[in-house]
Design a protein around this motif. Sequence first.
Motif, PDB file in Angstrom:
ATOM      1  N   TYR A  30       0.536   4.517   2.735  1.00 15.80           N
ATOM      2  CA  TYR A  30       0.462   3.057   2.838  1.00 15.80           C
ATOM      3  C   TYR A  30      -0.507   2.497   1.797  1.00 15.80           C
ATOM      4  N   TRP A  31      -1.693   3.092   1.713  1.00 17.84           N
ATOM      5  CA  TRP A  31      -2.680   2.577   0.765  1.00 17.84           C
ATOM      6  C   TRP A  31      -2.297   2.887  -0.672  1.00 17.84           C
ATOM      7  N   ALA A  32      -1.590   3.969  -0.905  1.00 15.87           N
ATOM      8  CA  ALA A  32      -1.098   4.251  -2.251  1.00 15.87           C
ATOM      9  C   ALA A  32      -0.082   3.189  -2.677  1.00 15.87           C
ATOM     10  N   ALA A  33       0.797   2.796  -1.756  1.00 13.97           N
ATOM     11  CA  ALA A  33       1.768   1.733  -2.061  1.00 13.97           C
ATOM     12  C   ALA A  33       1.052   0.412  -2.310  1.00 13.97           C
ATOM     13  N   ASN A  34       0.036   0.129  -1.502  1.00 15.36           N
ATOM     14  CA  ASN A  34      -0.741  -1.101  -1.663  1.00 15.36           C
ATOM     15  C   ASN A  34      -1.448  -1.121  -3.020  1.00 15.36           C
ATOM     16  N   LYS A  35      -2.084  -0.024  -3.393  1.00  9.79           N
ATOM     17  CA  LYS A  35      -2.787   0.043  -4.682  1.00  9.79           C
ATOM     18  C   LYS A  35      -1.825  -0.069  -5.856  1.00  9.79           C
ATOM     19  N   GLN A  36      -0.621   0.471  -5.714  1.00  6.19           N
ATOM     20  CA  GLN A  36       0.358   0.368  -6.783  1.00  6.19           C
ATOM     21  C   GLN A  36       0.793  -1.084  -6.995  1.00  6.19           C
ATOM     22  N   ILE A  37       1.039  -1.802  -5.907  1.00  8.59           N
ATOM     23  CA  ILE A  37       1.431  -3.210  -6.008  1.00  8.59           C
ATOM     24  C   ILE A  37       0.298  -4.031  -6.625  1.00  8.59           C
ATOM     25  N   ILE A  38      -0.927  -3.781  -6.192  1.00  9.14           N
ATOM     26  CA  ILE A  38      -2.076  -4.498  -6.741  1.00  9.14           C
ATOM     27  C   ILE A  38      -2.223  -4.211  -8.236  1.00  9.14           C
ATOM     28  N   SER A  39      -2.058  -2.953  -8.632  1.00  9.73           N
ATOM     29  CA  SER A  39      -2.191  -2.585 -10.040  1.00  9.73           C
ATOM     30  C   SER A  39      -1.152  -3.288 -10.903  1.00  9.73           C
ATOM     31  N   VAL A  40       0.083  -3.323 -10.442  1.00 10.65           N
ATOM     32  CA  VAL A  40       1.145  -3.995 -11.197  1.00 10.65           C
ATOM     33  C   VAL A  40       0.840  -5.487 -11.332  1.00 10.65           C
ATOM     34  N   CYS A  41       0.400  -6.103 -10.243  1.00  8.12           N
ATOM     35  CA  CYS A  41       0.076  -7.539 -10.285  1.00  8.12           C
ATOM     36  C   CYS A  41      -1.075  -7.817 -11.240  1.00  8.12           C
ATOM     37  N   LEU A  42      -2.102  -6.970 -11.232  1.00 13.09           N
ATOM     38  CA  LEU A  42      -3.241  -7.183 -12.127  1.00 13.09           C
ATOM     39  C   LEU A  42      -2.850  -6.994 -13.593  1.00 13.09           C
ATOM     40  N   VAL A  43      -1.987  -6.041 -13.877  1.00 16.09           N
ATOM     41  CA  VAL A  43      -1.540  -5.839 -15.259  1.00 16.09           C
ATOM     42  C   VAL A  43      -0.736  -7.047 -15.738  1.00 16.09           C
ATOM     43  N   PHE A  47       4.440 -13.176  -4.598  1.00 16.03           N
ATOM     44  CA  PHE A  47       5.096 -11.886  -4.746  1.00 16.03           C
ATOM     45  C   PHE A  47       4.365 -10.810  -3.948  1.00 16.03           C
ATOM     46  N   TYR A  48       3.036 -10.791  -4.020  1.00 16.89           N
ATOM     47  CA  TYR A  48       2.247  -9.798  -3.290  1.00 16.89           C
ATOM     48  C   TYR A  48       2.445  -9.944  -1.779  1.00 16.89           C
ATOM     49  N   ALA A  49       2.420 -11.159  -1.292  1.00 12.66           N
ATOM     50  CA  ALA A  49       2.610 -11.384   0.151  1.00 12.66           C
ATOM     51  C   ALA A  49       4.003 -10.931   0.587  1.00 12.66           C
ATOM     52  N   TRP A  50       5.028 -11.235  -0.204  1.00 10.04           N
ATOM     53  CA  TRP A  50       6.390 -10.829   0.121  1.00 10.04           C
ATOM     54  C   TRP A  50       6.525  -9.310   0.093  1.00 10.04           C
ATOM     55  N   LYS A  51       5.999  -8.678  -0.964  1.00 10.64           N
ATOM     56  CA  LYS A  51       6.124  -7.232  -1.121  1.00 10.64           C
ATOM     57  C   LYS A  51       5.323  -6.496  -0.054  1.00 10.64           C
ATOM     58  N   MET A  52       4.138  -6.978   0.280  1.00  7.61           N
ATOM     59  CA  MET A  52       3.338  -6.309   1.310  1.00  7.61           C
ATOM     60  C   MET A  52       3.966  -6.486   2.685  1.00  7.61           C
ATOM     61  N   GLY A  53       4.673  -7.560   2.917  1.00 11.44           N
ATOM     62  CA  GLY A  53       5.419  -7.720   4.160  1.00 11.44           C
ATOM     63  C   GLY A  53       6.465  -6.621   4.309  1.00 11.44           C
ATOM     64  N   LYS A  54       7.149  -6.311   3.202  1.00 14.18           N
ATOM     65  CA  LYS A  54       8.140  -5.237   3.222  1.00 14.18           C
ATOM     66  C   LYS A  54       7.474  -3.877   3.428  1.00 14.18           C
TER      67      LYS A  54
END
Length: 85
Positions: free
Chosen positions: A10-23, A69-76
């Motif tokens: 779960y946290w690996a998926a969360n960190k991946q989404i955060i990393s993509v958004c920050l880039v 996008f982050y809120a939508w993706k984290m909901g999934k």
Amino acid sequence: MADNTSSNAYWAANKQIISVCLVIWFVCSFGFGILLRPMLSGIAVGGTDLGFWFAQQGSILVFLGLIFFYAWKMGKVDKEFGVEE
């Protein structure tokens, strides 16, 4: 989510989404607004060049889009791991 493997996934998926958004945000704000501004100066947007637009408004609009996008993706992701509200 008592399983440690599920928690780590779960946290690996969360960190991946955060990393993509920050880039994406870095490229739009610092890249387009500062580093690539001379290359974007020939493209007109709203009476000014595209580099200036990204520096003044574009990066803010991209940031707002990334929040949604982050809120939508984290909901999934929450539903996938069974931790939705």
